[in-house]
Design an enzyme around this catalytic site. Structure first.
Site, mmCIF file in Angstrom:
data_model
loop_
_atom_site.group_PDB
_atom_site.id
_atom_site.type_symbol
_atom_site.label_atom_id
_atom_site.label_comp_id
_atom_site.label_asym_id
_atom_site.label_seq_id
_atom_site.Cartn_x
_atom_site.Cartn_y
_atom_site.Cartn_z
ATOM 1 N N GLU A 123 15.835 -17.025 -2.200
ATOM 2 C CA GLU A 123 17.137 -16.460 -1.852
ATOM 3 C C GLU A 123 18.134 -17.615 -1.858
ATOM 4 O O GLU A 123 18.485 -18.175 -0.838
ATOM 5 C CB GLU A 123 17.069 -15.795 -0.477
ATOM 6 C CG GLU A 123 18.323 -15.025 -0.119
ATOM 7 C CD GLU A 123 18.295 -14.495 1.304
ATOM 8 O OE1 GLU A 123 19.310 -13.918 1.726
ATOM 9 O OE2 GLU A 123 17.277 -14.668 2.003
ATOM 10 N N HIS A 212 19.485 -7.130 0.504
ATOM 11 C CA HIS A 212 20.022 -6.663 1.790
ATOM 12 C C HIS A 212 21.453 -6.154 1.645
ATOM 13 O O HIS A 212 22.394 -6.678 2.231
ATOM 14 C CB HIS A 212 19.877 -7.695 2.903
ATOM 15 C CG HIS A 212 20.388 -9.077 2.636
ATOM 16 N ND1 HIS A 212 21.648 -9.339 2.132
ATOM 17 C CD2 HIS A 212 19.816 -10.284 2.842
ATOM 18 C CE1 HIS A 212 21.828 -10.636 2.038
ATOM 19 N NE2 HIS A 212 20.717 -11.235 2.466
ATOM 20 N N ASN A 215 24.886 -6.550 3.798
ATOM 21 C CA ASN A 215 24.875 -7.805 4.561
ATOM 22 C C ASN A 215 25.058 -8.969 3.594
ATOM 23 O O ASN A 215 24.988 -8.797 2.384
ATOM 24 C CB ASN A 215 23.581 -7.940 5.354
ATOM 25 C CG ASN A 215 23.451 -6.876 6.419
ATOM 26 O OD1 ASN A 215 22.618 -5.984 6.336
ATOM 27 N ND2 ASN A 215 24.308 -6.944 7.425
ATOM 28 N N ASP A 244 17.103 -2.780 10.915
ATOM 29 C CA ASP A 244 16.563 -3.215 12.210
ATOM 30 C C ASP A 244 17.418 -2.771 13.384
ATOM 31 O O ASP A 244 17.154 -3.140 14.524
ATOM 32 C CB ASP A 244 16.397 -4.733 12.237
ATOM 33 C CG ASP A 244 17.726 -5.471 12.127
ATOM 34 O OD1 ASP A 244 18.749 -4.834 11.793
ATOM 35 O OD2 ASP A 244 17.749 -6.696 12.369
ATOM 36 N N HIS A 247 21.624 -5.039 11.634
ATOM 37 C CA HIS A 247 22.282 -5.426 10.390
ATOM 38 C C HIS A 247 23.129 -4.309 9.789
ATOM 39 O O HIS A 247 24.116 -4.599 9.098
ATOM 40 C CB HIS A 247 21.238 -5.904 9.363
ATOM 41 C CG HIS A 247 20.756 -7.291 9.593
ATOM 42 N ND1 HIS A 247 19.871 -7.609 10.589
ATOM 43 C CD2 HIS A 247 21.048 -8.464 8.955
ATOM 44 C CE1 HIS A 247 19.621 -8.915 10.557
ATOM 45 N NE2 HIS A 247 20.323 -9.448 9.584
ATOM 46 N N ASP A 270 13.437 -9.082 6.522
ATOM 47 C CA ASP A 270 14.276 -10.274 6.588
ATOM 48 C C ASP A 270 13.956 -11.058 7.859
ATOM 49 O O ASP A 270 14.850 -11.594 8.536
ATOM 50 C CB ASP A 270 15.764 -9.930 6.536
ATOM 51 C CG ASP A 270 16.638 -11.163 6.272
ATOM 52 O OD1 ASP A 270 16.185 -12.063 5.549
ATOM 53 O OD2 ASP A 270 17.765 -11.221 6.797
#
Length: 401
Positions: A123, A212, A215, A244, A247, A270
């Site tokens: 990432e 993601h 985000n 979760d 986020h 994550d």
């Protein structure tokens, strides 16, 4: 051994015979027809394609050891995961090389780790340097795509890099995407401020995932167009989501699932390097009492402290998915993205299973992990204390505050 549970897709009682690390047979079984909240269910174990560490150990840490990789990788079974992509965030080239080589050495030294690590996810470092879009990644190490540098990382990993997140607005991105995809690496778009034409060009070059989605984005944000809606509208992109409870707010989660459709959603944890640690400040990072992990002293999120189980519950309660659809986001969809055989409950498949409770009348706890079987090895699912081999390191991190 034999287990008899309700099948996650049909709800029917099913008997699985497991021999060694393989499902030997799957047969109908007898049991009460009426579903009870005390019934136990079975499904394939999770695939988590974005996990950064645990117990204060980061896969990006320049001091990462083989023993730490083994501990953290095998511990993911406690959160229901049988296959993972250890994820490294933006760091110096030296740290990247060290991290991927250490993961490779762990795979070579322990066949259990080799089986669990489906590949490595990078990432960064080819992401946006702009505040907000960059997230918690260090600005000093962000750079334009460099194929030769990536090949150094891939060589150090023994060819294990299977997924890479980048920002397509950076110079040289399109050529890099084409080369990476041709080499078998899946390209994801994330930590990006790209406009619509650039995002569409990246998809045409071969990008297949939004990392993601929702985000790694600036705030405030132009109402429209912006990188969230542009990516949500691209049917060629799957989207990984961190569900979760921190986020993505419920409305955004519901809208993104509807935009992508359940078949193009991939749940990821994550999990931060601080995952499974108690609330407190740990150097530059902190675990909030609510469970979210932030850059210390700010509201900025820096990874998750939750496993996939929480995301499944969010998809059931907030997005209205069926049990089978929610589980597929953490099993079938990530395997398909990485072009691996799809995990199923069929004879001849690896014995990678989760046993769970499911009570449709209790939406906030409709899905509860009980056990995980990874290649025939059973693990109780919980959040244990820091294991002995890592306890000293956790104490050292705490003492730096």
């Amino acid at each position: 051994m034999e287990i008899t549970k309700r099948h996650f897709e049909t709800g029917r009682w099913t008997r699985l015979t497991i021999r060694g690390g393989t499902i030997e047979s799957v047969d109908p079984a007898e049991g009460p027809e009426a579903v009870s909240g005390s019934d136990e269910w079975v499904a394939p174990a999770f695939w988590d394609i974005q996990t950064n560490g645990r117990w204060g150990v980061s896969f990006s840490d320049p001091s990462l050891t083989v023993d730490q990789v083994v501990e953290v990788v095998l511990a993911q079974a406690e959160w229901g995961a049988a296959r993972i992509c250890p994820t490294l965030i933006t760091a110096s080239p030296e740290d990247f090389r060290h991290g991927v080589k250490t993961i490779a050495d762990a795979c070579e030294s322990d066949p259990r780790v080799a089986s669990c690590v489906v590949g490595i996810h990078l990432e960064g470092p080819f992401i946006s340097e702009v505040d907000g879009y960059r997230g918690a990644h260090p600005r000093s190490e962000v750079r334009d795509p460099d194929w030769d540098l990536f090949q150094e990382f891939q060589d150090a990993s023994g060819g294990r890099v299977v997924l890479m997140t980048l920002a397509p607005e950076r110079a040289g991105s399109m050529e890099f995407i084409r080369k990476a995809v041709a080499s078998g690496v899946v390209i994801a778009l994330g930590h990006t401020a790209a406009d619509g034409p650039t995002l569409r060009a990246a998809v045409a070059a071969g990008a297949g995932l939004s990392t993601h989605l929702g985000n790694g984005i600036a705030s405030p944000l132009t109402r429209h167009p912006n990188p969230i809606w542009e990516q949500a509208a691209l049917d060629a992109l799957d989207a990984s989501l961190i569900a979760d409870g921190h986020h993505l707010d419920p409305a955004t989660l519901r809208v993104l699932v509807r935009a992508k459709t359940p078949e193009r959603v991939i749940l990821v944890s994550d999990a931060s390097p601080l995952a499974a640690l108690p609330p407190g400040r740990y150097g530059e990072w902190a675990v909030d009492p609510s469970g979210k992990i932030v850059v210390a002293g700010t509201p900025y999120l820096a990874g998750s402290n939750q496993g996939i189980e929480v995301g499944v519950n969010q998809l059931l309660e907030v997005a209205g998915l069926t049990l089978a659809e929610a589980i597929a986001t953490a099993t079938t969809q990530p395997a398909r993205l990485l072009r691996r055989p799809l995990p199923t409950l069929t004879a001849g498949q690896p014995a990678n299973l989760i046993v769970f409770g499911h009570d449709a009348h209790e939406p906030k706890s409709a899905f509860k992990l009980l056990q995980t079987c990874v290649d025939g090895r059973w693990v109780d699912t919980n959040q244990p204390s820091v294991p002995g081999a890592l306890a000293k390191r956790s104490d050292q991190i705490s003492s730096k505050t």
